[in-house]
Write an enzyme that holds these catalytic residues in place. Structure first.
Site, PDB file in Angstrom:
ATOM      1  N   ASN A 115       1.171  -1.598   0.737  1.00 40.75           N
ATOM      2  CA  ASN A 115       0.012   0.399  -0.228  1.00 40.75           C
ATOM      3  C   ASN A 115       1.054   1.375   0.192  1.00 40.75           C
ATOM      4  OD1 ASN A 115      -1.927   2.574   1.069  1.00 40.75           O
ATOM      5  ND2 ASN A 115      -2.168   1.550   2.744  1.00 40.75           N
ATOM      6  N   LYS A 172       0.621   4.328  -0.652  1.00 39.56           N
ATOM      7  CA  LYS A 172      -0.370   5.473   0.552  1.00 39.56           C
ATOM      8  C   LYS A 172      -0.697   7.021  -0.574  1.00 39.56           C
ATOM      9  CE  LYS A 172       0.218   3.387   5.007  1.00 39.56           C
ATOM     10  NZ  LYS A 172      -0.188   3.483   5.917  1.00 39.56           N
ATOM     11  N   HIS A 218      -9.637   0.995   5.222  1.00 34.35           N
ATOM     12  CA  HIS A 218      -7.943   2.067   5.278  1.00 34.35           C
ATOM     13  C   HIS A 218      -8.365   2.773   6.450  1.00 34.35           C
ATOM     14  CE1 HIS A 218      -4.500   2.735   6.521  1.00 34.35           C
ATOM     15  NE2 HIS A 218      -3.939   1.562   5.462  1.00 34.35           N
ATOM     16  N   GLU A 276      -6.788   4.983   7.245  1.00 37.51           N
ATOM     17  CA  GLU A 276      -7.100   6.213   7.573  1.00 37.51           C
ATOM     18  C   GLU A 276      -8.024   6.646   6.816  1.00 37.51           C
ATOM     19  OE1 GLU A 276      -3.094   5.970   5.653  1.00 37.51           O
ATOM     20  OE2 GLU A 276      -1.639   5.250   7.391  1.00 37.51           O
ATOM     21  N   GLU A 290      -5.827  -4.740  10.786  1.00 37.70           N
ATOM     22  CA  GLU A 290      -3.981  -4.097  10.728  1.00 37.70           C
ATOM     23  C   GLU A 290      -4.626  -2.979  11.739  1.00 37.70           C
ATOM     24  OE1 GLU A 290      -2.503  -2.740   6.725  1.00 37.70           O
ATOM     25  OE2 GLU A 290      -4.503  -1.371   6.938  1.00 37.70           O
ATOM     26  N   GLY A 335       2.083   2.701  10.292  1.00 37.77           N
ATOM     27  CA  GLY A 335       3.534   3.595  10.611  1.00 37.77           C
ATOM     28  C   GLY A 335       3.825   4.062  11.645  1.00 37.77           C
ATOM     29  N   SER A 372       3.469  -2.015  10.829  1.00 34.66           N
ATOM     30  CA  SER A 372       4.905  -1.780  10.863  1.00 34.66           C
ATOM     31  C   SER A 372       5.364  -3.587  10.349  1.00 34.66           C
ATOM     32  CB  SER A 372       5.128  -1.539  12.362  1.00 34.66           C
ATOM     33  OG  SER A 372       4.759  -0.124  12.639  1.00 34.66           O
TER      34      SER A 372
HETATM   35  P1  PGA Z   1       2.406   0.942   7.388  1.00 29.47           P
HETATM   36  O1  PGA Z   1       1.428   0.631   6.950  1.00 29.47           O
HETATM   37  O2  PGA Z   1       3.632  -0.743   7.272  1.00 29.47           O
HETATM   38  O3  PGA Z   1       3.394   1.438   6.679  1.00 29.47           O
HETATM   39  O4  PGA Z   1       2.356   0.665   8.801  1.00 29.47           O
HETATM   40  C1  PGA Z   1       0.238  -0.399   6.965  1.00 29.47           C
HETATM   41  C2  PGA Z   1      -1.056  -0.001   6.582  1.00 29.47           C
HETATM   42  O5  PGA Z   1      -1.003   1.490   7.069  1.00 29.47           O
HETATM   43  O6  PGA Z   1      -1.375  -0.683   5.655  1.00 29.47           O
END
Ligand code: PGA
Length: 254
Positions: A9, A11, A95, A97, A167, A173, A212
């Site tokens: 992903n 982003k 997601h 976010e 998640e 993140g 992460s």
């Molecule tokens: P990350 O993001 O691996 O940077 O923690 C995962 C995600 O949001 O899908």
């Protein structure tokens, strides 16, 4: 047996030159990825270029979000059929976010899930709890509610052609990864929610871990019985980092 899926992903990152180099690096490392499906989800403006670049490879293409509508006066939105036409096979829905920053409700996420399937896309439904919810021991009920909203619209059988990504919001993140045991507990819970209504669908459902995930922690996570791959943010932006996770999947399949 379930195949593994390792999904990047991206982003809101990248540009044409960086994307081309990243995709070329991933494709070059894919020869050794037996038993693991590998997917990238670039930002909308780059989907067509990446679609062309992956067309002769096994690298799969997906988008990061989609409209729940099919067409019409929805300024700034992208319809599922548009993604399908341009070469996407997957789309991420719900997601955290999108839920937190853009106010997407579980009902809206459920509508996007259904719209994606109607257009022949495989939705990757993201679920997961916040830190406050985990501390309040609400992890399982939060996940159950997020899954139930989709089941209410599409039914459990729809998960025969969908993916779920667990998640935990506190791990996205942040560098703070769920332990393999924490993730396994959540994945087991998710599979159980669906198994109560359709054991076959639950047994075949790919459930990815996201938050992460990196080359170093992927082997432990991917060795757990209900973890079938990863949804990778930060570590999907460099081919070596991403391929380290793909290779952990290859090892776990063996
Ligand atoms: P990350 O993001 O691996 O940077 O923690 C995962 C995600 O949001 O899908």
């Amino acid at each position: 047996m379930r195949r593994f899926l390792v999904a990047g992903n991206w982003k809101m990152n990248g540009d044409s030159a960086a994307n081309a180099a990243l995709v070329a690096g991933i494709i070059a490392g894919l020869e050794a990825s037996d038993g693991v499906d590998v997917l990238v989800c670039p930002p909308y403006p780059y989907l067509a270029a990446v679609a062309a670049q992956v067309s002769d490879s096994s690298l799969l293409l997906g988008a990061q979000s989609v409209s729940e509508h099919t067409a019409g006066a929805f300024t700034g939105e992208v319809a599922p059929a548009m993604l399908q036409e341009i070469g996407c096979r997957y789309v991420i829905v719900g997601h955290s976010e999108r839920r937190a920053l853009y106010g997407e409700t579980s009902e809206q996420v459920a509508a996007k899930f259904q719209a994606a399937q109607d257009a022949g896309l495989t939705p990757i439904l993201c679920v997961g709890e916040s830190l406050e919810e985990r501390e309040a021991m609400a992890t399982e009920s939060v996940i159950a509610g997020q899954v139930a909203a989709v089941v209410a619209v599409s039914g459990v059988d729809a998960f025969a052609s969908a993916v779920i990504a667990y998640e935990p919001v506190w791990a996205i993140g942040t560098g703070e990864v769920a332990t393999p045991e924490q993730a396994q507990d959540a994945h087991f819970h998710i599979r159980g929610l669906l198994a109560a209504e359709n054991a076959d669908v639950a047994a075949n459902l790919q459930i990815l871990y996201g938050g992460s995930m990196k080359g170093e922690n992927a082997p432990g996570l991917l060795s757990m019985p209900d973890i079938d791959g990863g949804l990778i943010g930060g570590a999907s932006l460099k081919s070596a980092d991403f391929l380290a996770i793909v290779n952990a999947g290859v090892e776990a399949v063996r």
